[in-house]
Design an enzyme around this catalytic site. Sequence first.
Site, PDB file in Angstrom:
ATOM      1  N   LYS A 154       0.820  -1.216   0.000  1.00  0.00           N
ATOM      2  CA  LYS A 154       0.000   0.000   0.000  1.00  0.00           C
ATOM      3  C   LYS A 154       0.854   1.266   0.000  1.00  0.00           C
ATOM      4  O   LYS A 154       0.589   2.178  -0.762  1.00  0.00           O
ATOM      5  CB  LYS A 154      -0.928   0.024   1.228  1.00  0.00           C
ATOM      6  CG  LYS A 154      -2.004  -1.057   1.211  1.00  0.00           C
ATOM      7  CD  LYS A 154      -3.064  -0.793   2.288  1.00  0.00           C
ATOM      8  CE  LYS A 154      -2.512  -0.822   3.701  1.00  0.00           C
ATOM      9  NZ  LYS A 154      -1.988  -2.149   4.108  1.00  0.00           N
TER      10      LYS A 154
ATOM     11  N   ARG B  53      -9.705   0.985   8.700  1.00  0.00           N
ATOM     12  CA  ARG B  53      -9.263  -0.377   8.933  1.00  0.00           C
ATOM     13  C   ARG B  53     -10.315  -1.192   9.662  1.00  0.00           C
ATOM     14  O   ARG B  53     -10.104  -2.369   9.951  1.00  0.00           O
ATOM     15  CB  ARG B  53      -8.006  -0.332   9.788  1.00  0.00           C
ATOM     16  CG  ARG B  53      -6.717  -0.509   8.939  1.00  0.00           C
ATOM     17  CD  ARG B  53      -5.750  -1.083   9.770  1.00  0.00           C
ATOM     18  NE  ARG B  53      -4.411  -1.392   9.639  1.00  0.00           N
ATOM     19  CZ  ARG B  53      -3.378  -0.721   9.184  1.00  0.00           C
ATOM     20  NH1 ARG B  53      -3.536   0.417   8.613  1.00  0.00           N
ATOM     21  NH2 ARG B  53      -2.191  -1.205   9.281  1.00  0.00           N
TER      22      ARG B  53
ATOM     23  N   ARG C 156      11.459  -6.268   4.872  1.00  0.00           N
ATOM     24  CA  ARG C 156      11.290  -4.824   4.697  1.00  0.00           C
ATOM     25  C   ARG C 156      12.245  -4.040   5.602  1.00  0.00           C
ATOM     26  O   ARG C 156      12.388  -4.357   6.775  1.00  0.00           O
ATOM     27  CB  ARG C 156       9.835  -4.502   5.062  1.00  0.00           C
ATOM     28  CG  ARG C 156       9.439  -3.086   4.894  1.00  0.00           C
ATOM     29  CD  ARG C 156       7.964  -3.000   4.652  1.00  0.00           C
ATOM     30  NE  ARG C 156       7.202  -2.989   5.905  1.00  0.00           N
ATOM     31  CZ  ARG C 156       5.894  -2.721   5.943  1.00  0.00           C
ATOM     32  NH1 ARG C 156       5.207  -2.485   4.830  1.00  0.00           N
ATOM     33  NH2 ARG C 156       5.257  -2.721   7.093  1.00  0.00           N
TER      34      ARG C 156
ATOM     35  N   ARG D  26      11.116  -2.113  11.088  1.00  0.00           N
ATOM     36  CA  ARG D  26      10.039  -1.688  11.967  1.00  0.00           C
ATOM     37  C   ARG D  26       9.804  -2.750  13.039  1.00  0.00           C
ATOM     38  O   ARG D  26       9.800  -3.932  12.741  1.00  0.00           O
ATOM     39  CB  ARG D  26       8.740  -1.511  11.158  1.00  0.00           C
ATOM     40  CG  ARG D  26       8.688  -0.207  10.407  1.00  0.00           C
ATOM     41  CD  ARG D  26       7.517  -0.146   9.452  1.00  0.00           C
ATOM     42  NE  ARG D  26       6.242  -0.583  10.016  1.00  0.00           N
ATOM     43  CZ  ARG D  26       5.082  -0.460   9.374  1.00  0.00           C
ATOM     44  NH1 ARG D  26       5.046   0.093   8.169  1.00  0.00           N
ATOM     45  NH2 ARG D  26       3.967  -0.880   9.918  1.00  0.00           N
TER      46      ARG D  26
ATOM     47  N   ARG E 293      -0.682  -9.239  13.024  1.00  0.00           N
ATOM     48  CA  ARG E 293      -1.243  -8.204  12.148  1.00  0.00           C
ATOM     49  C   ARG E 293      -2.082  -8.831  11.032  1.00  0.00           C
ATOM     50  O   ARG E 293      -3.085  -8.265  10.620  1.00  0.00           O
ATOM     51  CB  ARG E 293      -0.125  -7.344  11.561  1.00  0.00           C
ATOM     52  CG  ARG E 293       0.451  -6.380  12.593  1.00  0.00           C
ATOM     53  CD  ARG E 293       1.774  -5.795  12.158  1.00  0.00           C
ATOM     54  NE  ARG E 293       1.642  -4.944  11.008  1.00  0.00           N
ATOM     55  CZ  ARG E 293       2.610  -4.751  10.107  1.00  0.00           C
ATOM     56  NH1 ARG E 293       3.771  -5.369  10.221  1.00  0.00           N
ATOM     57  NH2 ARG E 293       2.411  -3.947   9.104  1.00  0.00           N
TER      58      ARG E 293
HETATM   59  P1  AMP Z   1       0.652   0.563   8.893  1.00  0.00           P
HETATM   60  O1  AMP Z   1       1.873   1.394   8.693  1.00  0.00           O
HETATM   61  O2  AMP Z   1      -0.510   1.047   8.080  1.00  0.00           O
HETATM   62  O3  AMP Z   1       0.909  -0.907   8.719  1.00  0.00           O
HETATM   63  O4  AMP Z   1       0.206   0.776  10.411  1.00  0.00           O
HETATM   64  C1  AMP Z   1       1.039   0.392  11.489  1.00  0.00           C
HETATM   65  C2  AMP Z   1       0.241   0.252  12.774  1.00  0.00           C
HETATM   66  O5  AMP Z   1      -0.375   1.509  13.092  1.00  0.00           O
HETATM   67  C3  AMP Z   1      -0.907  -0.737  12.701  1.00  0.00           C
HETATM   68  O6  AMP Z   1      -0.485  -2.061  12.935  1.00  0.00           O
HETATM   69  C4  AMP Z   1      -1.821  -0.205  13.806  1.00  0.00           C
HETATM   70  O7  AMP Z   1      -1.325  -0.540  15.082  1.00  0.00           O
HETATM   71  C5  AMP Z   1      -1.681   1.287  13.641  1.00  0.00           C
HETATM   72  N1  AMP Z   1      -2.678   1.804  12.677  1.00  0.00           N
HETATM   73  C6  AMP Z   1      -2.449   2.356  11.446  1.00  0.00           C
HETATM   74  N2  AMP Z   1      -3.598   2.707  10.844  1.00  0.00           N
HETATM   75  C7  AMP Z   1      -4.596   2.374  11.705  1.00  0.00           C
HETATM   76  C8  AMP Z   1      -6.015   2.470  11.664  1.00  0.00           C
HETATM   77  N3  AMP Z   1      -6.672   2.982  10.606  1.00  0.00           N
HETATM   78  N4  AMP Z   1      -6.709   2.023  12.741  1.00  0.00           N
HETATM   79  C9  AMP Z   1      -6.087   1.524  13.813  1.00  0.00           C
HETATM   80  N5  AMP Z   1      -4.766   1.376  13.912  1.00  0.00           N
HETATM   81  C10 AMP Z   1      -4.008   1.807  12.879  1.00  0.00           C
END
Ligand code: AMP
Length: 219
Positions: free
Chosen positions: A13, A88, A127, A160, A171
């Site tokens: 994404k 999400r 990554r 990360r 996740r």
């Molecule tokens: P990402 O970089 O999009 O994979 O997001 C990393 C982490 O941030 C996720 O595993 C969640 O803990 C938190 N996070 C990001 N976007 C959301 C969302 N829309 N709702 C809830 N938690 C989020």
Amino acid sequence: MRIVLVGAPGAGKGTQAKFISKHFAIPSISTGDMFRAHLASETKLGMAAKRFMDVGELVPDEVTIDIVRDRLAQPDAANGFLLDGFPRTVPQAEALSKLLAERGTPLDVVLELQVDNDEVVSRLSGRRTCSTCGRVWHLDFDPPREVGKCDVDGGELFQRDDDLPETILRRLDVYAEQTEPLVAYYRDACLLQSIAAHGALEDIAERAIEALEAAPRRT
Ligand code: AMP
Ligand code: ZN
């Protein structure tokens, strides 16, 4: 153009968001990046989000919806945006649609990036992110010229915390339980376009842009 990008962690994404936001000249808004920025500057919100992020759980909806509402109120989002990683959950999607309805600017399209689970695990575990510019590399699929260093600016690469193996699996479960239902939700709303997110990044980007261009605009 107002776009939502959905897909499992590791579907690409973030990478596709960059291509798409450049193509349509709209800001790419990532809630994950916003939470990581808060974490890095040790704000109260960042500290609150950390507990969830570290273990691969979702940050509570109220908190997440608030930061998106603030971000969408910024002037650069007035003429369109791409949301990466939000919504999400179904309640987040409902809050978004309410928010956009109030502004009279409904979503145009939701693009789903489809990948297989086993591919996701190898993508996420390899990554690495540049500590200076944030560019994301991959040990196997997109390696930097020099091990551990960014080609762009020589910054140190790091992994990360939530890309560690146990957290990756959690996740993926969270995605299946809480986020996957959005696909049906947006299909029912006639907003969904899905593409296969396999192969070369440029080819995926081409499919993504084609699907987005083909989607009817709401306004
Ligand atoms: P990402 O970089 O999009 O994979 O997001 C990393 C982490 O941030 C996720 O595993 C969640 O803990 C938190 N996070 C990001 N976007 C959301 C969302 N829309 N709702 C809830 N938690 C989020
Ligand atoms: Zn860099």
